[in-house]
Every structure is written in structure tokens, then in C-alpha cells.
Write a protein that holds these residues in place. Structure first.
Motif, PDB file in Angstrom:
ATOM      1  N   VAL A 234       0.833  -1.203   0.000  1.00 18.49           N
ATOM      2  CA  VAL A 234       0.000   0.000   0.000  1.00 18.49           C
ATOM      3  C   VAL A 234       0.867   1.253   0.000  1.00 18.49           C
ATOM      4  O   VAL A 234       1.839   1.381   0.765  1.00 18.49           O
ATOM      5  N   ASN A 235       0.521   2.196  -0.895  1.00 15.95           N
ATOM      6  CA  ASN A 235       1.132   3.529  -0.939  1.00 15.95           C
ATOM      7  C   ASN A 235       2.642   3.503  -1.061  1.00 15.95           C
ATOM      8  O   ASN A 235       3.344   4.330  -0.438  1.00 15.95           O
ATOM      9  N   TRP A 236       3.156   2.568  -1.848  1.00 17.66           N
ATOM     10  CA  TRP A 236       4.584   2.564  -2.109  1.00 17.66           C
ATOM     11  C   TRP A 236       4.824   2.298  -3.600  1.00 17.66           C
ATOM     12  O   TRP A 236       4.198   1.377  -4.134  1.00 17.66           O
ATOM     13  N   PRO A 237       5.668   3.091  -4.218  1.00 19.48           N
ATOM     14  CA  PRO A 237       6.399   4.217  -3.630  1.00 19.48           C
ATOM     15  C   PRO A 237       5.476   5.387  -3.337  1.00 19.48           C
ATOM     16  O   PRO A 237       4.391   5.486  -3.915  1.00 19.48           O
ATOM     17  N   PRO A 238       5.904   6.304  -2.444  1.00 17.78           N
ATOM     18  CA  PRO A 238       5.061   7.452  -2.115  1.00 17.78           C
ATOM     19  C   PRO A 238       4.789   8.311  -3.353  1.00 17.78           C
ATOM     20  O   PRO A 238       5.639   8.368  -4.258  1.00 17.78           O
ATOM     21  N   PRO A 239       3.644   8.963  -3.420  1.00 21.36           N
ATOM     22  CA  PRO A 239       3.360   9.813  -4.579  1.00 21.36           C
ATOM     23  C   PRO A 239       4.334  10.956  -4.682  1.00 21.36           C
ATOM     24  O   PRO A 239       4.763  11.519  -3.664  1.00 21.36           O
ATOM     25  N   ALA A 240       4.742  11.292  -5.897  1.00 22.03           N
ATOM     26  CA  ALA A 240       5.684  12.400  -6.111  1.00 22.03           C
ATOM     27  C   ALA A 240       5.063  13.706  -5.676  1.00 22.03           C
ATOM     28  O   ALA A 240       3.885  13.959  -5.897  1.00 22.03           O
ATOM     29  N   GLY A 241       5.908  14.552  -5.066  1.00 24.69           N
ATOM     30  CA  GLY A 241       5.457  15.879  -4.644  1.00 24.69           C
ATOM     31  C   GLY A 241       4.712  15.855  -3.340  1.00 24.69           C
ATOM     32  O   GLY A 241       4.192  16.862  -2.919  1.00 24.69           O
TER      33      GLY A 241
END
Length: 241
Positions: A234-241
Motif C-alpha cells: 500500500v502507498n509505495w512508492p510514495p506519490p511524487a510531490g
């Protein structure tokens, strides 16, 4: 043969130095590819930074677009080698283990000279995990930070050589390991001061990696370093920005 040599911090000049040292010892047919993680600390000197570096190194290797034959993790006492071994089908060599194992061919006991005192427990733990602590006479801190090593002057060499000499005279060490990737290239100067063999982890790791590739050997996948099981992350990689 292509070997990725991955710095654990984000300081490009340290990556360049590590890459140059690796290239000096590599065989003519070996291509050395230095990598700098895209995120993380400018120097790694504690557990938080080390765990962050472990993720950054794994992601840097996963994102590399070209095929490669081996990976050298160029951080002394840092976490992450086990994760790389799970992810990859090629040999993974950590400079901590490469230096210590090489030192054991050269003398009965070895000592590590590293940077700050706070890194000593991390190195001791990594040596113990790797089964290399029994013949370790000591792990000594020079008092230098990783970024201090960038100066590459007499003060730097003096601080490292002083602790190396104390390890030989007081701890019974017969071989010295340079305990930081940023110390790459300083072995010859320390040998001149101590008159004992001095092992640089980067060069040791590169030569070991080359040997494993030539022998057609890599990490066993039957148990400890089996590939990660397929699952939703879940949620990897983190969203850019």
C-alpha cells in the motif's frame, strides 16, 4: 561484467570517490556503475538514516534500467543487504562483510576504524549478524564525520591512523579495516603509518563480486533469501510531490 556500486548516502562526490576506487581494482573487462540514491541523508551515521538508506538503495537498484551482474552495497555497517539479496538473482556484496572476511585471510585478529563513535554499535551488530565478530579485536571511532572525510587532508589521515595504531598496539589487531565507504582511497596512507595490512571495503567487495560472478555463484533462494512473496503493498512508492 557490470557491477553496480551503490553509495548509501546522497552526496554525489562520495559516490564519485567510491566509483573511482572500485574502478581502480576492477578487471579490465568489468564495468563499474556508481549509483547515488534519489532520496535519503547526505551522510549515514545512525539507525534512522541507515534504515532510510536501505530503502533508498533497494529502490535505486530496482530502478536501474540496464542489466547487471552483481551489486556492491557501499555502506559500512548499514542495513539493507538482506533485502537486496531477496530481490536480486545476482550476487550482493556488502563492504562491511567483504572487508572483515578479507582481513581474516591476512591475520589472526582485525580491527575496524570508523567515523563517529555512534556508528560503532551498528558495525559491531552487523559483524555479529554476519558471523564475523569472533576475530574482531575492536571497532574504533576516529571522531570524524562522514563529510569530514571529504577533506582528504593530513588531519583526516592522522585521525584514522592514530586509531589504527592504537588498535594494533593496545587491542592486538594484526589487520585494519577502513570502516566507511567514504574512506575509499586512504588505505595506502594508513599502511605507511601502521605497517600492517589495511583493507578497504570497496575494493575488497568489488573483487569478491567479480569472483562470485566468474564462479557462476549467487545467493541461495531456498529459504532465508527467497524472493518476496507476491502481495499488495500500500502507498509505495510514495506519490511524487
Amino acid at each position: 561484467m557490470r557491477i553496480l556500486v551503490v553509495n548509501v548516502n546522497t552526496t554525489q562526490s562520495i559516490t564519485d570517490s567510491i566509483g573511482e576506487q572500485a574502478a581502480r581494482v576492477a578487471s579490465a573487462e568489468t564495468e563499474i556503475v556508481p549509483l547515488t540514491p534519489s532520496f535519503g541523508a547526505e551522510s549515514v551515521e545512525g539507525n534512522y538514516e541507515s534504515y532510510l538508506a536501505a530503502i533508498a538503495v533497494m529502490e535505486a537498484v530496482r530502478a536501474h534500467p540496464e542489466p547487471f551482474d552483481a551489486v556492491v552495497q557501499a555502506g559500512y555497517g548499514e542495513h539493507g543487504r538482506e533485502g537486496l539479496q531477496e530481490l536480486l538473482d545476482v550476487p550482493v556484496v556488502d563492504i562491511t562483510e567483504a572487508a572483515a572476511s578479507t582481513a581474516q585471510f591476512l591475520g589472526r585478529r582485525y580491527s575496524v576504524v570508523t567515523t563517529l563513535d555512534r556508528t560503532v554499535p551498528l558495525i559491531e551488530e552487523r559483524l555479529q549478524i554476519a558471523g564475523l565478530s569472533a576475530r574482531c579485536a575492536s571497532v574504533r571511532a576516529s571522531g570524524l564525520s562522514v563529510l569530514d572525510l571529504e577533506r582528504d587532508d593530513e588531519t583526516t589521515v592522522d585521525a584514522i591512523a592514530e586509531q589504527a595504531l592504537r588498535a594494533v598496539r593496545e587491542d592486538g589487531a594484526e589487520v585494519i579495516c577502513l570502516g566507511c565507504g567514504g574512506m575509499a582511497g586512504l588505505a595506502e596512507a594508513v599502511v605507511e603509518r601502521t605497517r600492517v595490512p589495511v583493507v578497504d571495503g570497496v575494493t575488497a567487495a568489488v573483487t569478491i563480486a567479480e569472483s562470485l560472478v566468474r564462479l557462476g555463484l549467487s545467493t541461495s533462494k531456498v529459504r532465508t533469501y527467497a524472493p518476496p512473496r507476491p502481495k499488495r503493498i500500500v502507498n509505495w512508492p510514495p506519490p511524487a510531490g
